[in-house]
Design a protein around this motif. Structure first.
Motif, mmCIF file in Angstrom:
data_model
loop_
_atom_site.group_PDB
_atom_site.id
_atom_site.type_symbol
_atom_site.label_atom_id
_atom_site.label_comp_id
_atom_site.label_asym_id
_atom_site.label_seq_id
_atom_site.Cartn_x
_atom_site.Cartn_y
_atom_site.Cartn_z
ATOM 1 N N UNK A 1 -8.062 11.499 44.431
ATOM 2 C CA UNK A 1 -7.359 11.281 43.173
ATOM 3 C C UNK A 1 -8.400 11.164 42.067
ATOM 4 N N UNK A 2 -8.082 11.739 40.939
ATOM 5 C CA UNK A 2 -8.921 11.628 39.758
ATOM 6 C C UNK A 2 -8.341 10.541 38.854
ATOM 7 N N UNK A 3 -9.206 9.848 38.162
ATOM 8 C CA UNK A 3 -8.788 8.757 37.286
ATOM 9 C C UNK A 3 -9.334 8.976 35.887
ATOM 10 N N UNK A 4 -8.656 8.385 34.925
ATOM 11 C CA UNK A 4 -9.068 8.462 33.516
ATOM 12 C C UNK A 4 -8.889 7.096 32.873
ATOM 13 N N UNK A 5 -9.572 6.906 31.760
ATOM 14 C CA UNK A 5 -9.396 5.683 30.966
ATOM 15 C C UNK A 5 -8.154 5.873 30.093
ATOM 16 N N UNK B 1 1.122 10.237 38.086
ATOM 17 C CA UNK B 1 1.954 9.045 38.216
ATOM 18 C C UNK B 1 3.191 9.397 39.036
ATOM 19 N N UNK B 2 3.904 8.385 39.446
ATOM 20 C CA UNK B 2 5.148 8.584 40.173
ATOM 21 C C UNK B 2 6.292 8.405 39.188
ATOM 22 N N UNK B 3 6.991 9.479 38.887
ATOM 23 C CA UNK B 3 8.163 9.398 38.021
ATOM 24 C C UNK B 3 9.354 8.908 38.816
ATOM 25 N N UNK B 4 10.176 8.092 38.213
ATOM 26 C CA UNK B 4 11.301 7.521 38.953
ATOM 27 C C UNK B 4 12.659 8.008 38.451
ATOM 28 N N UNK B 5 12.669 9.135 37.764
ATOM 29 C CA UNK B 5 13.922 9.637 37.199
ATOM 30 C C UNK B 5 14.994 9.881 38.262
ATOM 31 N N UNK B 6 14.592 10.251 39.459
ATOM 32 C CA UNK B 6 15.579 10.566 40.490
ATOM 33 C C UNK B 6 15.854 9.402 41.441
ATOM 34 N N UNK B 7 15.383 8.204 41.113
ATOM 35 C CA UNK B 7 15.689 7.024 41.917
ATOM 36 C C UNK B 7 16.877 6.304 41.320
ATOM 37 N N UNK B 8 17.709 5.729 42.147
ATOM 38 C CA UNK B 8 18.797 4.881 41.657
ATOM 39 C C UNK B 8 20.086 5.630 41.430
ATOM 40 N N UNK B 9 20.932 5.039 40.619
ATOM 41 C CA UNK B 9 22.288 5.535 40.415
ATOM 42 C C UNK B 9 22.339 6.976 39.916
ATOM 43 N N UNK C 1 11.046 3.743 49.332
ATOM 44 C CA UNK C 1 9.853 3.039 49.816
ATOM 45 C C UNK C 1 8.857 4.003 50.457
ATOM 46 N N UNK C 2 9.340 5.010 51.192
ATOM 47 C CA UNK C 2 8.441 6.010 51.789
ATOM 48 C C UNK C 2 7.716 6.803 50.701
ATOM 49 N N UNK C 3 8.437 7.184 49.658
ATOM 50 C CA UNK C 3 7.828 7.962 48.579
ATOM 51 C C UNK C 3 6.783 7.134 47.831
ATOM 52 N N UNK C 4 7.080 5.875 47.572
ATOM 53 C CA UNK C 4 6.127 5.006 46.885
ATOM 54 C C UNK C 4 4.892 4.797 47.763
ATOM 55 N N UNK C 5 5.095 4.571 49.052
ATOM 56 C CA UNK C 5 3.960 4.380 49.963
ATOM 57 C C UNK C 5 3.077 5.619 49.990
ATOM 58 N N UNK C 6 3.679 6.798 50.005
ATOM 59 C CA UNK C 6 2.917 8.054 50.001
ATOM 60 C C UNK C 6 2.103 8.175 48.721
ATOM 61 N N UNK D 1 -3.454 7.444 46.047
ATOM 62 C CA UNK D 1 -4.247 6.934 44.938
ATOM 63 C C UNK D 1 -3.503 6.796 43.625
ATOM 64 N N UNK D 2 -2.211 7.110 43.613
ATOM 65 C CA UNK D 2 -1.410 6.931 42.397
ATOM 66 C C UNK D 2 -1.298 5.433 42.143
ATOM 67 N N UNK D 3 -1.549 5.008 40.913
ATOM 68 C CA UNK D 3 -1.539 3.570 40.655
ATOM 69 C C UNK D 3 -0.568 3.129 39.552
ATOM 70 N N UNK D 4 0.312 4.021 39.122
ATOM 71 C CA UNK D 4 1.351 3.596 38.192
ATOM 72 C C UNK D 4 2.547 4.528 38.288
ATOM 73 N N UNK D 5 3.688 4.045 37.771
ATOM 74 C CA UNK D 5 4.892 4.880 37.755
ATOM 75 C C UNK D 5 5.501 4.824 36.363
ATOM 76 N N UNK D 6 6.338 5.789 36.100
ATOM 77 C CA UNK D 6 7.034 5.872 34.820
ATOM 78 C C UNK D 6 8.501 5.578 35.088
#
Length: 66
Positions: free
Chosen positions: A1-5, A17-25, A35-40, A45-50
């Protein structure tokens, strides 16, 4: 994973990042799959979600890592 400031904050974040548009209702309601997708993403190396701006009433449960 590459990182930036993140802007001028000095905080280093993953370039992806992990987008969460398709999670939930508005999409997939299978919590186990979520939980499997977040763990993956964390393992990669993904460290934030939208959050999903279209479903402001839904907050996915925080993943628990042991």
């Amino acid at each position: 994973m590459h990182y930036r400031i993140l802007g001028g904050t000095g905080i280093e974040v993953s370039r992806l990042c992990l987008g969460s548009m398709m999670f939930g209702a508005g999409g997939n309601t299978d919590e186990a799959e979520y939980h499997r997708m977040v763990a993956t993403a964390l393992d990669a190396g993904v460290d934030y979600s939208v959050p999903n701006p279209l479903d402001a009433g839904y907050t996915p449960p925080a993943p628990r890592r042991s």
